[in-house]
Design a protein around this motif. Structure first.
Motif, PDB file in Angstrom:
ATOM      1  N   UNK A  75       0.816  -1.210   0.000  1.00  0.00           N
ATOM      2  CA  UNK A  75       0.000   0.000   0.000  1.00  0.00           C
ATOM      3  C   UNK A  75       0.854   1.267   0.000  1.00  0.00           C
ATOM      4  N   UNK A  76       1.999   1.254   0.679  1.00  0.00           N
ATOM      5  CA  UNK A  76       2.843   2.455   0.680  1.00  0.00           C
ATOM      6  C   UNK A  76       3.348   2.759  -0.721  1.00  0.00           C
ATOM      7  N   UNK A  77       3.881   1.733  -1.400  1.00  0.00           N
ATOM      8  CA  UNK A  77       4.401   1.948  -2.753  1.00  0.00           C
ATOM      9  C   UNK A  77       3.275   2.299  -3.729  1.00  0.00           C
ATOM     10  N   UNK A  78       2.106   1.712  -3.523  1.00  0.00           N
ATOM     11  CA  UNK A  78       0.966   2.035  -4.383  1.00  0.00           C
ATOM     12  C   UNK A  78       0.522   3.483  -4.169  1.00  0.00           C
ATOM     13  N   UNK A  79       0.564   3.951  -2.918  1.00  0.00           N
ATOM     14  CA  UNK A  79       0.232   5.348  -2.635  1.00  0.00           C
ATOM     15  C   UNK A  79       1.204   6.273  -3.345  1.00  0.00           C
ATOM     16  N   UNK A  80       2.486   5.933  -3.294  1.00  0.00           N
ATOM     17  CA  UNK A  80       3.491   6.746  -3.973  1.00  0.00           C
ATOM     18  C   UNK A  80       3.304   6.705  -5.492  1.00  0.00           C
ATOM     19  N   UNK A  81       2.912   5.546  -6.006  1.00  0.00           N
ATOM     20  CA  UNK A  81       2.659   5.424  -7.439  1.00  0.00           C
ATOM     21  C   UNK A  81       1.514   6.335  -7.864  1.00  0.00           C
ATOM     22  N   UNK A  82       0.442   6.347  -7.074  1.00  0.00           N
ATOM     23  CA  UNK A  82      -0.693   7.218  -7.386  1.00  0.00           C
ATOM     24  C   UNK A  82      -0.272   8.685  -7.328  1.00  0.00           C
ATOM     25  N   UNK A  83       0.529   9.060  -6.333  1.00  0.00           N
ATOM     26  CA  UNK A  83       1.019  10.433  -6.232  1.00  0.00           C
ATOM     27  C   UNK A  83       1.858  10.812  -7.453  1.00  0.00           C
ATOM     28  N   UNK A  84       2.771   9.913  -7.849  1.00  0.00           N
ATOM     29  CA  UNK A  84       3.627  10.178  -8.999  1.00  0.00           C
ATOM     30  C   UNK A  84       2.783  10.362 -10.262  1.00  0.00           C
ATOM     31  N   UNK A  85       1.776   9.525 -10.420  1.00  0.00           N
ATOM     32  CA  UNK A  85       0.891   9.646 -11.591  1.00  0.00           C
ATOM     33  C   UNK A  85       0.139  10.975 -11.569  1.00  0.00           C
ATOM     34  N   UNK A  86      -0.281  11.403 -10.371  1.00  0.00           N
ATOM     35  CA  UNK A  86      -0.998  12.676 -10.269  1.00  0.00           C
ATOM     36  C   UNK A  86      -0.089  13.834 -10.674  1.00  0.00           C
ATOM     37  N   UNK A  87       1.138  13.828 -10.194  1.00  0.00           N
ATOM     38  CA  UNK A  87       2.088  14.886 -10.564  1.00  0.00           C
ATOM     39  C   UNK A  87       2.365  14.847 -12.064  1.00  0.00           C
ATOM     40  N   UNK A  88       2.527  13.654 -12.602  1.00  0.00           N
ATOM     41  CA  UNK A  88       2.793  13.511 -14.040  1.00  0.00           C
ATOM     42  C   UNK A  88       1.648  14.046 -14.892  1.00  0.00           C
ATOM     43  N   UNK A  89       0.446  14.099 -14.320  1.00  0.00           N
ATOM     44  CA  UNK A  89      -0.708  14.572 -15.068  1.00  0.00           C
ATOM     45  C   UNK A  89      -0.784  16.078 -15.218  1.00  0.00           C
ATOM     46  N   UNK A  90       0.067  16.802 -14.521  1.00  0.00           N
ATOM     47  CA  UNK A  90       0.109  18.259 -14.656  1.00  0.00           C
ATOM     48  C   UNK A  90       1.118  18.643 -15.722  1.00  0.00           C
ATOM     49  N   UNK A  91       0.841  19.734 -16.426  1.00  0.00           N
ATOM     50  CA  UNK A  91       1.714  20.156 -17.526  1.00  0.00           C
ATOM     51  C   UNK A  91       3.102  20.557 -17.043  1.00  0.00           C
ATOM     52  N   UNK A  92       3.151  21.307 -15.957  1.00  0.00           N
ATOM     53  CA  UNK A  92       4.436  21.775 -15.448  1.00  0.00           C
ATOM     54  C   UNK A  92       4.372  21.862 -13.926  1.00  0.00           C
ATOM     55  N   UNK A  93       5.358  21.265 -13.283  1.00  0.00           N
ATOM     56  CA  UNK A  93       5.482  21.361 -11.829  1.00  0.00           C
ATOM     57  C   UNK A  93       6.927  21.716 -11.511  1.00  0.00           C
ATOM     58  N   UNK A  94       7.137  22.875 -10.882  1.00  0.00           N
ATOM     59  CA  UNK A  94       8.485  23.277 -10.485  1.00  0.00           C
ATOM     60  C   UNK A  94       8.887  22.651  -9.150  1.00  0.00           C
ATOM     61  N   UNK A  95       7.899  22.413  -8.303  1.00  0.00           N
ATOM     62  CA  UNK A  95       8.180  21.823  -6.991  1.00  0.00           C
ATOM     63  C   UNK A  95       6.883  21.191  -6.472  1.00  0.00           C
TER      64      UNK A  95
END
Length: 202
Positions: free
Chosen positions: A91-111
């Motif tokens: 579940x921890x790694x899956x939570x991180x995977x979901x977070x990474x996918x959410x960030x990847x869904x934005x056009x630009x993230x500086x931080x």
């Protein structure tokens, strides 16, 4: 006296040159059923809805009011990790995977400001972990609201397909009625087989 989240984290990063700052949070680590859902939200400093707070501190009525306001005025990305992924990688790694996918869904993230004490691997941007961030950062609070409302809707839809487990009210958490339903109705494809109460019934 306790205070709610503010924009200090974001303002400090902006002063250092980061213009697109995403608050990131997830919901659904504890339930016995359903996906884990994450949201990444970049707020407009000139248009922040009033009353943003940790989603756990807000009523359903307040969540229902705030979620569309956030969707209208902010950049939002929502992502999930499936039950199968939770069982495969934990579940921890899956939570991180979901977070990474959410960030990847934005056009630009500086931080990225990540709720919790760990930063997901392979994020496409620099990140800072913020313990209890949904009560300290407005961007993370917004992400917690969006993620919770989205996941609750998913569980309501799944409850219509698999009635009897109470997912429309317990969101997949291991309430007494949910455990009783597991014993009486059995395990569904949406139950997390790696979680002990479910695993012990297989």
């Amino acid at each position: 006296m306790t205070t709610g989240p503010d924009f200090t984290f974001e303002e400090n990063l902006t002063a250092r040159g980061a213009l697109h700052i995403a608050g990131v949070d997830e919901v659904g680590r504890g339930p016995l059923a359903g996906p884990v859902t994450a949201a990444a939200v970049i707020l407009d400093p000139q248009n922040i809805p009033d009353g943003l707070n940790d989603s756990k501190a807000l009523t359903k009525r307040r969540l229902a009011i705030l979620e569309p306001l956030i969707m209208d005025c902010a950049q939002v990305s929502i992502a999930h990790a499936s039950v199968e992924e939770i069982d495969e990688i934990n579940i921890l790694q899956a939570s991180h995977l979901a977070m990474m996918r959410a960030v990847d869904g934005l056009d630009r993230v500086d931080h990225a400001l990540i709720d919790g004490n760990k930063i997901p691997h392979d994020l496409k941007c620099p990140a800072t972990s913020v313990i209890k961030g949904d009560g300290r950062s407005l961007s993370i609070a917004a992400a917690s609201i969006v993620a919770k409302v989205c996941r609750d809707r998913i569980m309501v839809e799944l409850a219509q397909q698999y009635p009897g487990y109470g997912w429309e009210t317990n969101a997949g958490y291991g309430s007494k009625s949910h455990i009783s339903a597991l014993q009486n109705l059995g395990v569904t494809p949406h139950h997390r087989r790696s979680f002990k109460p479910v695993h012990n019934m297989l």
